[in-house]
Every structure is written in structure tokens, then in C-alpha cells.
Design an enzyme around this catalytic site. Structure first.
Site, mmCIF file in Angstrom:
data_model
loop_
_atom_site.group_PDB
_atom_site.id
_atom_site.type_symbol
_atom_site.label_atom_id
_atom_site.label_comp_id
_atom_site.label_asym_id
_atom_site.label_seq_id
_atom_site.Cartn_x
_atom_site.Cartn_y
_atom_site.Cartn_z
ATOM 1 N N HIS A 1 8.348 -9.562 1.577
ATOM 2 C CA HIS A 1 8.142 -8.573 0.541
ATOM 3 C C HIS A 1 9.382 -7.762 -0.174
ATOM 4 O O HIS A 1 9.419 -7.639 -1.187
ATOM 5 C CB HIS A 1 6.858 -7.780 1.028
ATOM 6 C CG HIS A 1 6.457 -6.751 -0.123
ATOM 7 N ND1 HIS A 1 5.892 -7.161 -1.148
ATOM 8 C CD2 HIS A 1 6.661 -5.341 -0.214
ATOM 9 C CE1 HIS A 1 5.291 -6.041 -1.688
ATOM 10 N NE2 HIS A 1 5.871 -5.083 -1.275
ATOM 11 N N ASP A 2 10.100 -7.474 0.862
ATOM 12 C CA ASP A 2 11.347 -6.795 0.180
ATOM 13 C C ASP A 2 12.280 -7.281 -0.595
ATOM 14 O O ASP A 2 13.359 -7.043 -1.004
ATOM 15 C CB ASP A 2 11.979 -6.089 1.595
ATOM 16 C CG ASP A 2 11.547 -4.853 1.773
ATOM 17 O OD1 ASP A 2 10.698 -4.181 1.182
ATOM 18 O OD2 ASP A 2 12.096 -4.304 3.105
ATOM 19 N N ARG B 1 5.483 4.170 9.527
ATOM 20 C CA ARG B 1 6.727 3.392 8.946
ATOM 21 C C ARG B 1 6.930 2.044 9.805
ATOM 22 O O ARG B 1 7.169 1.129 9.094
ATOM 23 C CB ARG B 1 7.777 4.374 9.042
ATOM 24 C CG ARG B 1 9.051 3.625 8.292
ATOM 25 C CD ARG B 1 8.546 3.357 6.616
ATOM 26 N NE ARG B 1 9.759 2.890 6.060
ATOM 27 C CZ ARG B 1 9.803 2.659 4.837
ATOM 28 N NH1 ARG B 1 8.593 2.404 4.170
ATOM 29 N NH2 ARG B 1 11.122 2.030 3.929
ATOM 30 N N ASP C 1 6.443 -13.698 0.927
ATOM 31 C CA ASP C 1 5.782 -12.467 1.124
ATOM 32 C C ASP C 1 4.355 -12.876 1.574
ATOM 33 O O ASP C 1 3.610 -13.427 0.704
ATOM 34 C CB ASP C 1 5.615 -11.853 -0.338
ATOM 35 C CG ASP C 1 5.368 -10.624 -0.454
ATOM 36 O OD1 ASP C 1 4.832 -10.034 0.527
ATOM 37 O OD2 ASP C 1 5.225 -9.815 -1.583
ATOM 38 N N SER D 1 5.488 -4.132 -6.149
ATOM 39 C CA SER D 1 4.882 -3.756 -5.017
ATOM 40 C C SER D 1 3.593 -2.552 -5.412
ATOM 41 O O SER D 1 3.067 -2.802 -6.334
ATOM 42 C CB SER D 1 5.700 -3.113 -3.890
ATOM 43 O OG SER D 1 4.930 -2.925 -2.605
#
Length: 492
Positions: A348-349, A221, A315, A152
Site C-alpha cells: 500500500h505504501d 500504529r 496492495d 489512501s
């Protein structure tokens, strides 16, 4: 043997002796960088791996922190016998410039005012983060990094290292990132920043002796966290399940589990992160663009390290297509680059979740050493019309046993060895008069820079050779690789 932990760790701080000059032209005084290390730096200082954290990360990548007992954010991958094996490697992770976990950032004290910087802190870039990291590496006495690894925002830092300090890295693992932030990525970051700056408690960034703008930061967030997930992972984790109820509330309180989850992510984030840091780091993401001075391949024109690019099929923040653009640009520049796409529903994580896949990719890549990584680039050559006596003198003065015989254009013609010199003497010939061309071996076994070390070791054993010339595709000599080089590498 069982995989282990690096144990209890503490964060160290290095204070720069000089001001830090930023990409904007502004300078920062009294800059500190917080970092942690795991494993031992070897005698030759050639086993160091620099790990980069993502947006909300910190220097605590592995082990158990002495102050709060928390496990490092990549502890599953860093440690004894893990894929980033601290029995072999000296691992370094630092908090980025602009962060809020020990490295100088907007919450740090401005030496000119003796108050927190707030938004008087200068806007920074990924390049500035890397410049600070290079200062740390220099301080540790490391001339060349065995590898750099990041995902990232950490992947952006790795790419910046490849472009700015290509001579300092042997290899890089670049995960779930992009070479330039897209309009969509910038848009999400801007929404997050507006959420913070619209919170009345933000107070122009001057909230440090009051209450942090927690509502704005939590909302930022929540927005950002959605981009780290995927549609499939959200469906599997939450579906349309309600939170602690069987029926809709018919009000604007929390109904769904996904709402409760995002609220928890937002609220917990405010307890460990600074709102102004979020502004500065997302702005650094927006500014990141390795193509701004020309084509992307131009950014890597001086890079000779081997590279692994990793993407995640689900992602949608930093897509596989963006990763493949990096692969294409590096391939155009003649770089030894490989590509791997993680299969995962976690979006993405996934690079922080799919520990099995990540461990396999990284361990295989790090253990696959090639000739270019270890060959000797400072070597001697000789011409075929020179004498055996000249070769003997070179061997004694340079403490070598093999000398490539080359043309005026440095093209390999043959090789002369200590055995050839000894043979000439044994035959009672005058080595002053014998030409290299009379004694050299013309059918030379060679190596290429992208040959695997294992392949060369087998070749040496098969032909009973202890040293090989390394040649390019045109037959020009560019290095030498010896059995000693290989033995030293295996012991790292």
C-alpha cells in the site's frame, strides 16, 4: 532545466465564519482549517490542484517547513518542473477535519468548555472533511479545480469530491483506495482503536493535561503499519534477520529486525500524532461507503471530469480489484476514466515510495488535456431558415466568428462564419434576404469531448480553421472550441 523545491513554507489557517454542519446533524463552532499552498494562482483562477493526505499525513506536502525544517510528505512530486509542477499549478493541501496538525479536531479547544474536546468531539465522516475543504476553496475564490489528487484516505476524499461536488473539478487522480471500507479494513481499524482505548492512560479521552496513551497508540500504529506493507517487501527488508544479536534471546525482548522496525514506527508515531485523532479518523474510514444510497455508478451520475484510477499490484489493504470496481462504475456512468496499476513490492505504501512511476502517471495525465476541459459551453446557434443579417448581428453582439447551424433538435446541419457574411456583402447581395442555408458550409469539421487538444490543434492547422463545433455521438452541438481556447490552455 533542473527540478527544484518550493523552498521554505509555512502553514496558514482559515477560520470558518460560520458553524460547520456535519453529516451526523451535529455542528462545530469556531472551526479552523490548516493549509499550505505552493505556486501562484493565475488570473483566471483555473490552475488550482487540491492534494489530499492519507491517515497520518498533514498539510505539509512540499517544501521545507519554517518551524521544524521538515520536508513535505510528497516533496518528490510537488515543486518546480516536478510532476505536480508549481511553475504551472497552484497547489493546495489542507489538514483534514479531526486531525491534529492545525485543523479542528479532538485535541482542539471546545469553545463551550474552554477545554480540549476529547471524545466530546462529534464523530466525523469523509464527507465532513470534504465539506470543510470546499469552504476553503470558496474562501480562496476558486470556482473550479484543475485537478484533485489523493491516495489512501486521500483517495477517499477525492472520490467524495467526485460524488458531492462534480461540477467543481476538471479531473482527478485517485490512488490506492476503495469506494467503501471492507469488513477486513474495518476490523484492522477496530483493533487499533481498542489498543488505544485499553491503555489506562487514555482515561476516556481526557488525557490532554497528562500523558498521552502512548503504548496504546504505538500498538495501533504497529498494527496499521503492517497493512501498509507487503509480504515480499517485508521479506526483502527484514527476512528473518536478528536485531543486534547473533542468537535468539530465549525471552520476550526484541529478537527480529521486523520487531524492532515496528516498535520504532509505533514509538515515533506517538511523538507526532494524537491518539483521539486516530480514533476519529479511522472511524471516518469505516463509515466511508459511496454505495450506501444505491449503486456505485449512481454516485457518479453527475460527474463529467476525466479520471485516473491508480492501484498497486501488491496492495492487500486496498486491492486492485477494488480499484477496478470504481473504474467499472465510472465507465457505466459514461465517465472518461483511465486505469493504471503500479508494479511494486512495497504494498500500500508504494504510492509514497515509487516516485518514478507516480511522477510519470500524474504528469502524463495532467498534461493530457481534452476538449471537454476547455470548450466553451455558452455558445450561440442559428437555424438554416434565418438570414445572414441575423448571423451578422449575432457575431457583432457576441464577438464571435463562427455560428453552428442547427435543427430544432439542436442537431448540427452546418456552420456559418464571418467569412461567409463578408462574402455575401462583397457580392453586393442584400443580406436581409439571403438565408443561412444558401451560404452555410454543410461538410463541417467537428470535435468530440474526449478528443485530445493536440489532435484538435493539428486538425485546425490542417484545415486552416480557427473554431470547431463540439458534438456528441448523436450529432448534437454541445460546445465550441477555438484556437484561442487552446492557446490559453497551453499557457497554464
Amino acid at each position: 532545466m533542473k527540478k527544484g523545491s518550493v523552498g521554505n513554507v509555512e502553514t496558514k489557517t482559515y477560520a470558518l465564519p460560520n458553524e460547520l454542519v456535519l453529516k451526523s446533524g451535529k455542528t462545530l463552532k469556531e472551526v479552523n482549517i490548516a493549509y499550505e499552498t505552493y505556486g501562484k494562482l493565475n488570473k483566471d483562477k483555473n490552475n488550482a490542484i487540491l492534494v489530499f493526505h492519507a491517515l497520518s499525513g498533514n498539510a505539509h506536502a512540499a517544501g521545507i517547513h519554517k518551524t521544524d525544517g521538515k520536508l513535505g510528505w510528497w516533496d518528490a512530486l510537488i515543486g518546480p518542473l516536478k510532476c505536480i509542477d508549481t511553475n504551472k499549478y497552484f497547489v493546495i493541501c489542507s489538514n483534514v477535519l479531526g486531525g491534529c496538525n492545525g485543523t479542528t479536531g479532538p485535541s482542539s479547544i471546545n469553545p463551550d468548555t474552554n477545554k480540549p474536546y476529547g471524545i466530546d468531539f462529534p464523530v466525523i465522516t469523509i464527507s465532513d472533511m470534504v465539506t470543510l475543504q470546499k469552504n476553503l476553496i470558496d474562501h480562496l475564490g476558486i470556482k473550479k479545480l484543475f485537478s484533485i489528487i489523493g491516495g489512501s484516505m486521500g483517495g477517499m476524499q477525492a472520490l467524495e469530491w467526485c460524488a458531492t461536488y462534480p461540477e467543481v473539478i476538471n479531473s482527478a487522480v485517485i490512488i490506492a483506495t476503495t469506494s467503501s471500507s471492507s469488513p477486513q479494513q474495518i476490523a484492522f481499524n477496530e483493533i487499533g482503536r481498542r489498543a488505544i482505548m485499553s491503555d489506562p492512560k487514555w482515561d476516556g479521552g481526557k488525557y490532554y493535561y497528562k500523558n498521552q496513551p502512548s503504548e496504546g497508540l504505538a500498538l495501533a500504529r504497529m498494527i496499521g503499519h503492517v497493512t501498509y506493507l507487503s509480504k515480499d517487501s517485508m521479506h526483502e527488508k527484514f527476512g528473518r534477520c536478528l536485531q543486534d544479536k547473533n542468537e535468539y534471546g530465549f525471552n520476550f525482548e526484541t529478537d527480529f529486525q521486523v520487531e524492532s522496525y515496528l516498535k520504532y514506527q509505533g514509538d515515533s508515531f506517538t511523538k507526532r500524532f494524537d491518539a483521539n485523532s486516530y480514533l476519529y479518523l479511522t472511524k471516518a474510514l469505516d463509515y466511508f461507503d459511496l454505495t450506501k444510497n444505491g449503486s456505485l455508478s449512481d454516485a457518479f451520475e453527475k460527474l463529467s471530469a476525466k479520471i485516473m484510477i491508480v492501484s498497486i499490484n501488491s496492495d492487500w489493504l486496498y486491492t486492485p480489484e477494488e480499484a477496478k470496481e470504481i473504474v467499472s462504475a465510472m465507465s457505466t456512468s459514461g465517465i472518461n476514466v483511465k486505469y493504471h496499476e503500479i508494479k511494486s513490492i512495497y504494498g500500500h505504501d508504494a504510492f509514497l515510495i515509487e516516485n518514478g512511476q507516480m511522477s510519470y502517471i500524474i504528469s502524463e495525465f495532467l498534461s493530457e488535456k481534452i476538449v471537454e476541459n476547455i470548450m466553451t459551453k455558452n455558445f450561440s446557434t442559428i437555424y438554416e431558415n434565418e438570414t445572414i443579417k441575423k448571423a451578422a448581428s449575432l457575431m457583432v453582439s457576441k464577438n464571435i466568428t463562427h455560428i453552428p447551424v442547427v435543427s430544432n433538435e439542436n442537431k448540427l446541419l452546418g456552420i456559418i462564419t464571418a467569412w461567409d457574411v463578408s462574402k455575401s456583402i462583397a457580392e453586393e447581395n442584400s443580406i436581409e434576404n439571403i438565408k443561412i442555408s444558401q451560404m452555410m458550409t454543410k461538410n463541417v469539421i467537428t470535435a468530440f469531448i474526449d478528443d485530445k487538444i493536440e489532435k484538435i490543434a493539428i486538425k485546425m492547422q490542417e484545415y486552416n480553421i480557427s473554431c470547431l463545433p463540439v458534438v456528441d455521438q448523436n450529432g448534437l452541438v454541445i460546445g465550441m472550441i477555438s484556437a484561442e481556447n487552446i492557446t490559453n490552455t497551453i499557457t497554464i
